[in-house]
Design an enzyme around this catalytic site. Structure first.
Site, short mmCIF file in Angstrom:
data_model
loop_
_atom_site.label_atom_id
_atom_site.label_comp_id
_atom_site.label_asym_id
_atom_site.label_seq_id
_atom_site.Cartn_x
_atom_site.Cartn_y
_atom_site.Cartn_z
N GLY A 81 0.79 -1.22 0.00
CA GLY A 81 0.00 0.00 0.00
C GLY A 81 0.83 1.27 0.00
N LYS A 125 4.11 -8.70 -7.01
CA LYS A 125 3.95 -7.26 -6.87
C LYS A 125 5.07 -6.49 -7.57
CE LYS A 125 1.21 -7.15 -2.64
NZ LYS A 125 1.12 -6.74 -1.22
N ASN A 148 11.78 -12.99 -0.14
CA ASN A 148 11.68 -12.54 1.24
C ASN A 148 13.08 -12.23 1.76
OD1 ASN A 148 11.21 -12.10 3.94
ND2 ASN A 148 10.05 -13.98 4.28
N CYS A 248 -7.71 -9.61 9.81
CA CYS A 248 -6.67 -8.87 9.09
C CYS A 248 -6.63 -7.43 9.57
CB CYS A 248 -6.91 -8.92 7.58
SG CYS A 248 -8.40 -8.05 7.05
N CYS A 301 22.29 0.13 22.75
CA CYS A 301 21.56 -0.58 21.70
C CYS A 301 22.08 -2.01 21.56
CB CYS A 301 21.70 0.17 20.38
SG CYS A 301 20.82 -0.60 19.00
#
Length: 405
Positions: A81, A125, A148, A248, A301
């Site tokens: 999106g 996509k 991925n 969802c 961190c």
């Protein structure tokens, strides 16, 4: 099961896509969008120039050299999106090269968002995005990767491409944009960018679709994603266990478009060096609230590359010549009797006070004073000049004279 008509339509679409690929591979000047490639941007104001309105930014003094945008390479991770709209905006702006990473396919459930079309359902996509984007602007170079990035092998390839996939040759991309929808992918991008010292911008939209944010991350200089991780990441919870069947996240094309707009606007300001780059910008649609801030890195961190880069950045700051402190000019206090430095000015002038001091002041009892003395007029002065008092006469003599008048 698909009907014969649907299959025939699908075959026709694939044939058209194949023809576009053949044209591109043959080195044709037509990028598939019905126009030839443009070698150099022009500011000429004609209907056939797709860059005239962009080049107007130079004429208006916003950007010094907009043509530089064709020299930049940007990697977009996640073409959903936010990512698809981001890619479209950068393509329309004339970016030099886009690297697109996504493992998902276009589904009809994606049609509530912008960019993708129903006939693209089933395509990856990145493939669907490349076809559409080439039609929009054939001048942009594209590189797509349908995998991925969180797997071990793919992560290494992802790192290789963002460090060597620049348009100008074997060098890192100029910016990485994170448009993913899960924390695992964000952490993978964070690790890769920290390891390579790569500047990137993280973006996200909330599950209720009414808020979002963008965050510029400069490793060592600003907080990385691991410096202040979300509770899910800090707790070590597997995101996959939180998903439920038939449930969802919500999605609004308006929020997606707003966040994508912020992301691209910040990208353009960073690359073309105009305006102020916002390091963190939030958006709350319920109150139209836009918080912004700068986030400092966490010295503790968990990412070792982040802490190492923090040390290098601090050493770099110390090595820089110190700027001489400018002497501040302190304005002289007009009146120190009050906190505001206000000068108290009397309404009576000096001449009026001087004249009033020569007026007649009657004798009053102790403790009583006159508030105002009438200034002497010219007649008073003349009368006073002609008046003589004989101190030798007694009071009785004066009274006798008064009676005889």
């Amino acid at each position: 099961m698909a009907t014969v008509e649907e299959l025939q339509t699908r075959v026709k679409q694939l044939e058209e896509e194949l023809e576009r690929e053949r044209t591109r591979n043959r080195g044709g000047t037509d990028g598939g969008g019905g126009r030839k490639k443009i070698d150099q941007m022009s500011s000429e104001v004609v209907d056939s120039n797709p860059y005239s309105r962009l080049m107007a930014l130079k004429r208006m003094g916003i950007v010094d050299n907009y043509e530089r945008i064709r020299d930049f390479t940007v990697a977009i991770v996640g073409v959903g999106g936010v990512g698809s709209v981001t890619a479209e905006m950068l393509t329309r702006c004339g970016i030099g090269k886009l690297l697109l990473f996504d493992y998902d396919k276009v589904e009809l459930a994606n049609m509530n968002r912008l960019f993708f079309q129903p006939h693209q359902a089933g395509l990856s996509k990145v493939q669907a995005a490349e076809i559409t984007l080439r039609d929009i602007n054939p001048d942009v170079e594209f590189e797509t990767h349908n995998y991925n990035i969180t797997t071990v092998d793919n992560f290494q390839h992802f790192m290789d491409r963002i460090s060597h996939g620049h348009l100008k040759g074997d060098r890192p991309v100029d910016l990485v944009l994170s448009c993913v929808d899960n924390f695992e992918a964000r952490m993978a991008i964070n690790t890769a960018c920290n390891e390579q010292g790569q500047v990137w911008i993280e973006s996200g939209v909330s599950e209720n679709a009414v808020s979002g944010h963008i965050q510029v991350i400069k490793p060592g200089e600003t907080a990385c994603f691991a410096c202040a991780p979300p509770l899910v990441v800090a707790s070590g919870i597997d995101e996959k266990t939180l998903k439920r069947e038939g449930v969802c996240a919500a999605s609004l094309p308006t929020t997606m478009g707003i966040v994508a707009g912020f992301l691209v606007q910040n990208t353009l300001k960073y690359l073309l060096e105009f305006g102020s780059v916002t390091y963190y910008l939030g958006y709350n649609a319920m109150q139209d609230f836009f918080p912004s801030m700068a986030m400092k890195p966490n010295p503790n961190c968990d990412d070792s590359f982040c802490t190492k880069l923090q040390t290098e950045y601090q050493e770099k700051l110390l090595a820089q010549p110190k700027e001489e402190a400018k002497e501040e000019t302190v304005e002289e206090v007009v009146h120190d009797a009050n906190d505001w430095g206000i000068e108290l000015v009397a309404e009576t002038t000096e001449e009026e006070l001087k004249a009033a001091s020569h007026g007649h002041v009657p004798e009053l009892v102790e403790g009583v004073h006159v508030a105002y003395v009438r200034p002497m007029t010219q007649e008073d002065e003349e009368g006073a000049a002609g008046l003589t008092v004989d101190d030798q006469e007694s009071l009785e003599d004066l009274m006798a004279k008064m009676k005889s008048i």
